[in-house]
Design a protein around this motif. Structure first.
Motif, PDB file in Angstrom:
ATOM      1  N   ALA A   8      -3.644   2.903 -52.151  1.00 21.78           N
ATOM      2  CA  ALA A   8      -4.507   4.046 -52.448  1.00 21.78           C
ATOM      3  C   ALA A   8      -5.433   3.769 -53.627  1.00 21.78           C
ATOM      4  O   ALA A   8      -6.433   4.473 -53.822  1.00 21.78           O
ATOM      5  N   ASN A  14      -9.483   2.368 -47.460  1.00 24.05           N
ATOM      6  CA  ASN A  14      -9.394   3.683 -46.832  1.00 24.05           C
ATOM      7  C   ASN A  14     -10.554   3.880 -45.861  1.00 24.05           C
ATOM      8  O   ASN A  14     -11.442   4.711 -46.047  1.00 24.05           O
ATOM      9  N   GLN A  15     -10.564   3.105 -44.792  1.00 21.03           N
ATOM     10  CA  GLN A  15     -11.624   3.222 -43.788  1.00 21.03           C
ATOM     11  C   GLN A  15     -11.116   2.725 -42.447  1.00 21.03           C
ATOM     12  O   GLN A  15     -10.128   2.004 -42.356  1.00 21.03           O
ATOM     13  N   PRO A  21      -7.489   2.042 -38.305  1.00 22.96           N
ATOM     14  CA  PRO A  21      -7.349   1.881 -39.753  1.00 22.96           C
ATOM     15  C   PRO A  21      -7.391   0.400 -40.136  1.00 22.96           C
ATOM     16  O   PRO A  21      -6.762  -0.436 -39.493  1.00 22.96           O
TER      17      PRO A  21
END
Length: 408
Positions: A8, A14-15, A21
């Motif tokens: 994170a 985060n894409q 994913p």
């Protein structure tokens, strides 16, 4: 260590890629950058941007403090003195600096340079050129069938004529961890110095250049969460003082006359021109980030992933895995039968999985493996066993897509 929580911290992860994913498994080529590093570079440009070592104004002082503070952090990270750390563009520049500034000054016909078949091109070509320029001989320590080195072979290859031994701490293809401290001992016993390519070791394991007793050690920041274009060369002070710079101009001079000039003290005599200030700031932030997790923790996590990946991939008919099964870092290099690695990587990309395919800048090693190219999945602190599962499942799909059946 919680890789899911760490993931994170990396905005790029985060894409979705091609509707899936992202699973990023090309860390041996370059790692992704955590938010703290991105913010450190952004903050430098927004608040402290100025040239270093020159201006007496506040911004210049702050930029100089940040740049030299980064040097001190790198020195502590490697257990070296600050004056033994030269900032470079990366491992390649560091190795070239030694090959030009040191090797060409000391080598003569009949002298030997010793490397291995597993070296990255950046630790082959500079020595080829140094040998051509000086009349020295370039020799190779042979590899064992599993891609490791035998100390007996090291002993027999390094002789009293050997002046330089240059070796990767970790192979970027095989994942082999070489016994650098023992090789350094053998080199020194024969009167040679040892140069270490630390590109694949520094991001993944604790490095102590004094304990290893190496003479030069080069690494890149971009493989260890720092920006691209920044790295460092460690060199023992006595050797750096004897070396000639490779670049000449502003910043690296003491006095400039009409016909001759003198250089600054180490390490600044090797840093001509405006240095990579923001990169150094980012490298310092990356070191803080890695140390907050712990290099030993990162090492253990990646070895666990490599073991798991070898287990999962070995269950797929037709998969060939290269390199040792034990004492390796977190990467797995493989081929799927006669399917070209580029085709494998292309199909995996449609599943949102990024791996490397090609010769990995190791053509001599590819010839030793009798392969034109291989595929490589390389792990870092933000990867998980679920990422390995995604890789294995996608390889099953790749096998089905190409209709590959192993020869019985």
């Amino acid at each position: 260590m919680d890789p899911i929580a760490l993931k994170a911290e990396f905005p790029i992860l985060n894409q979705d890629i091609n509707g899936h994913p992202l699973v990023y498994l090309d860390n041996a080529a370059t790692s992704q950058k955590p938010r703290s590093v991105i913010e450190a570079v952004k903050r430098y440009y927004e608040w402290d941007n100025a040239n270093v070592h020159r201006g007496v104004h506040t911004l210049g002082s702050r930029a100089t403090d940040a740049y030299e503070g980064a040097r001190e952090k790198v020195a502590r990270f490697l257990n070296a003195a600050s004056r033994e750390i030269v900032f470079t563009r990366g491992t390649t520049t560091g190795l070239n600096l030694v090959a030009h500034g040191y090797a060409r000054e000391v080598l003569k016909p009949g002298d030997e340079i010793v490397i291995t078949h597993m070296e990255h091109h950046s630790n082959v070509i500079p020595w080829q050129q140094a040998a051509k320029a000086t009349g020295a001989t370039l020799k190779y320590i042979p590899l064992q069938p599993d891609g490791t080195l035998s100390l007996a072979d090291v002993e027999s290859t390094i002789t009293e004529n050997t002046k330089i031994v240059s070796i990767a701490y970790v192979s970027n293809v095989l994942g082999t961890v070489n016994p650098v401290a023992k090789i350094a001992e053998i080199a020194h016993k024969n009167g040679a110095i040892i140069v270490v390519d630390g590109a694949q070791s520094t991001p993944h394991k604790k490095v102590d250049v004094k304990a290893l007793n190496v003479d030069f050690y080069a690494f890149s920041g971009h493989k260890m969460c720092a920006p691209t274009g920044i790295g460092a060369l460690y060199g023992k002070a006595a050797l750096l003082e004897k070396m000639e710079p490779m670049e000449f101009g502003g910043e690296m001079i003491d006095f400039v006359g009409l016909q001759d000039s003198t250089w600054k003290e180490i390490p600044w005599k090797f840093e001509g021109g405006t240095p990579i200030i923001a990169g150094a700031v980012g490298l310092a932030a990356a070191i803080d980030f890695l140390e907050s997790i712990g290099l030993d923790e990162i090492d253990r996590h990646e070895k666990k992933l490599a073991t798991y990946a070898i287990e999962r991939l070995s269950a797929i008919d037709g998969i060939s895995i290269y390199g040792p099964r034990e004492d390796r870092v977190g990467l797995v290099t493989f081929n799927l039968g006669d399917v070209h690695p580029h085709d494998v990587a292309t199909v995996l990309d449609t599943e949102g999985i990024a791996i490397r395919a090609g010769h990995h800048c190791c053509q001599p090693l590819m010839r030793w493996l009798e392969q034109s190219a291989t595929a490589r999945a390389s792990f870092y602190l933000y990867n998980t066993e679920q990422d390995v599962d995604r890789l294995a499942e996608a390889l099953w799909k790749t096998k089905e897509f190409f209709g590959y059946e192993p020869v019985r």
